[in-house]
Write a protein that holds these residues in place. Structure first.
Motif, PDB file in Angstrom:
ATOM      1  N   GLY A  36       0.845  -1.186   0.000  1.00  0.00           N
ATOM      2  CA  GLY A  36       0.000   0.000   0.000  1.00  0.00           C
ATOM      3  C   GLY A  36       0.881   1.236   0.000  1.00  0.00           C
ATOM      4  O   GLY A  36       2.022   1.199  -0.457  1.00  0.00           O
ATOM      5  N   THR A  37       0.369   2.322   0.532  1.00  0.00           N
ATOM      6  CA  THR A  37       1.106   3.582   0.574  1.00  0.00           C
ATOM      7  C   THR A  37       1.608   3.842   1.988  1.00  0.00           C
ATOM      8  O   THR A  37       0.823   3.914   2.928  1.00  0.00           O
ATOM      9  N   THR A  38       2.911   3.966   2.103  1.00  0.00           N
ATOM     10  CA  THR A  38       3.539   4.255   3.390  1.00  0.00           C
ATOM     11  C   THR A  38       3.955   5.714   3.406  1.00  0.00           C
ATOM     12  O   THR A  38       4.626   6.178   2.487  1.00  0.00           O
ATOM     13  N   THR A  39       3.530   6.418   4.450  1.00  0.00           N
ATOM     14  CA  THR A  39       3.844   7.829   4.619  1.00  0.00           C
ATOM     15  C   THR A  39       4.629   8.007   5.912  1.00  0.00           C
ATOM     16  O   THR A  39       4.265   7.443   6.946  1.00  0.00           O
ATOM     17  N   VAL A  40       5.704   8.777   5.815  1.00  0.00           N
ATOM     18  CA  VAL A  40       6.520   9.097   6.986  1.00  0.00           C
ATOM     19  C   VAL A  40       6.594  10.610   7.097  1.00  0.00           C
ATOM     20  O   VAL A  40       6.980  11.291   6.149  1.00  0.00           O
ATOM     21  N   ASP A  55       2.738   5.678   8.899  1.00  0.00           N
ATOM     22  CA  ASP A  55       1.511   4.912   8.691  1.00  0.00           C
ATOM     23  C   ASP A  55       1.533   4.313   7.301  1.00  0.00           C
ATOM     24  O   ASP A  55       2.196   4.823   6.395  1.00  0.00           O
ATOM     25  N   THR A  56       0.815   3.225   7.151  1.00  0.00           N
ATOM     26  CA  THR A  56       0.625   2.592   5.848  1.00  0.00           C
ATOM     27  C   THR A  56      -0.869   2.438   5.630  1.00  0.00           C
ATOM     28  O   THR A  56      -1.592   1.961   6.514  1.00  0.00           O
ATOM     29  N   VAL A  57      -1.306   2.851   4.447  1.00  0.00           N
ATOM     30  CA  VAL A  57      -2.720   2.745   4.085  1.00  0.00           C
ATOM     31  C   VAL A  57      -2.821   1.805   2.892  1.00  0.00           C
ATOM     32  O   VAL A  57      -2.142   1.984   1.889  1.00  0.00           O
ATOM     33  N   GLN A  61      -7.566   1.626   4.211  1.00  0.00           N
ATOM     34  CA  GLN A  61      -7.505   1.411   5.658  1.00  0.00           C
ATOM     35  C   GLN A  61      -6.110   1.696   6.199  1.00  0.00           C
ATOM     36  O   GLN A  61      -5.108   1.189   5.693  1.00  0.00           O
ATOM     37  N   SER A  62      -6.064   2.490   7.263  1.00  0.00           N
ATOM     38  CA  SER A  62      -4.820   2.821   7.946  1.00  0.00           C
ATOM     39  C   SER A  62      -4.461   1.695   8.912  1.00  0.00           C
ATOM     40  O   SER A  62      -5.254   1.337   9.787  1.00  0.00           O
ATOM     41  N   GLU A  65      -4.469   3.056  12.476  1.00  0.00           N
ATOM     42  CA  GLU A  65      -5.811   3.232  13.041  1.00  0.00           C
ATOM     43  C   GLU A  65      -6.493   1.896  13.336  1.00  0.00           C
ATOM     44  O   GLU A  65      -7.299   1.798  14.265  1.00  0.00           O
ATOM     45  N   LEU A  66      -6.177   0.866  12.562  1.00  0.00           N
ATOM     46  CA  LEU A  66      -6.767  -0.446  12.814  1.00  0.00           C
ATOM     47  C   LEU A  66      -6.348  -1.003  14.170  1.00  0.00           C
ATOM     48  O   LEU A  66      -7.105  -1.733  14.807  1.00  0.00           O
ATOM     49  N   GLY A  67      -5.146  -0.659  14.611  1.00  0.00           N
ATOM     50  CA  GLY A  67      -4.683  -1.127  15.924  1.00  0.00           C
ATOM     51  C   GLY A  67      -4.780  -2.639  16.044  1.00  0.00           C
ATOM     52  O   GLY A  67      -4.314  -3.373  15.181  1.00  0.00           O
ATOM     53  N   ASP A  68      -5.410  -3.126  17.108  1.00  0.00           N
ATOM     54  CA  ASP A  68      -5.553  -4.567  17.340  1.00  0.00           C
ATOM     55  C   ASP A  68      -6.369  -5.255  16.255  1.00  0.00           C
ATOM     56  O   ASP A  68      -6.222  -6.456  16.032  1.00  0.00           O
TER      57      ASP A  68
END
Length: 134
Positions: A36-40, A55-57, A61-62, A65-68
């Motif tokens: 996916g797309t990784t942003t730093v 984060d990677t989307v 979906q992030s 943000e998805l966490g567990d």
């Protein structure tokens, strides 16, 4: 001749100081079909990394943000979810003022023991995005 050398030295020193004394927030990004797309996002003050957000989307979906709900904990050798490993890596990058010391294997995973203590995921895209942050 001496004045020319001194002038050249002064220019080199000024250029060196200005590039190492960066202040601001810089963003880098990389996209791959697999990840996916990784942003730093890197925040620097006088050339020192003071904050990093990764984060990677994928498919809208992030992972952060998805966490567990990302569901990686059971497959993780260290029992940590993706977002926990990324938080560890963010702190590591701040503590080490960048990614220069991180070495990767052919799978994109860190080989440094101090990184592997909290981050065992493929971070190749993170390194590429970090290095493109401008």
């Amino acid at each position: 001749m001496k004045k020319v050398l001194m002038g050249a030295l002064a220019v080199v020193l000024l250029v060196g100081c200005s590039s190492s004394g960066e202040t601001g927030t810089f963003t880098g990004e990389t996209t791959s079909d697999e990840s996916g797309t990784t942003t730093v996002e890197v925040t620097k003050e006088d050339g020192k990394v003071t904050d990093v957000s990764i984060d990677t989307v994928k498919d809208g979906q992030s992972k952060k943000e998805l966490g567990d709900d990302y569901g990686m904990r059971s497959a993780s050798a260290i029992g940590k979810e993706w977002n926990e490993q990324i938080e560890f890596l963010e702190d590591y990058i701040v503590d080490n003022n960048g990614v220069d010391g991180i070495e990767l294997d052919s799978e994109g995973k860190a080989t440094n023991e101090d990184v592997l203590a909290g981050c065992t995921i493929n971070i190749k895209d993170v390194i590429v995005a970090y290095n493109s942050a401008k």
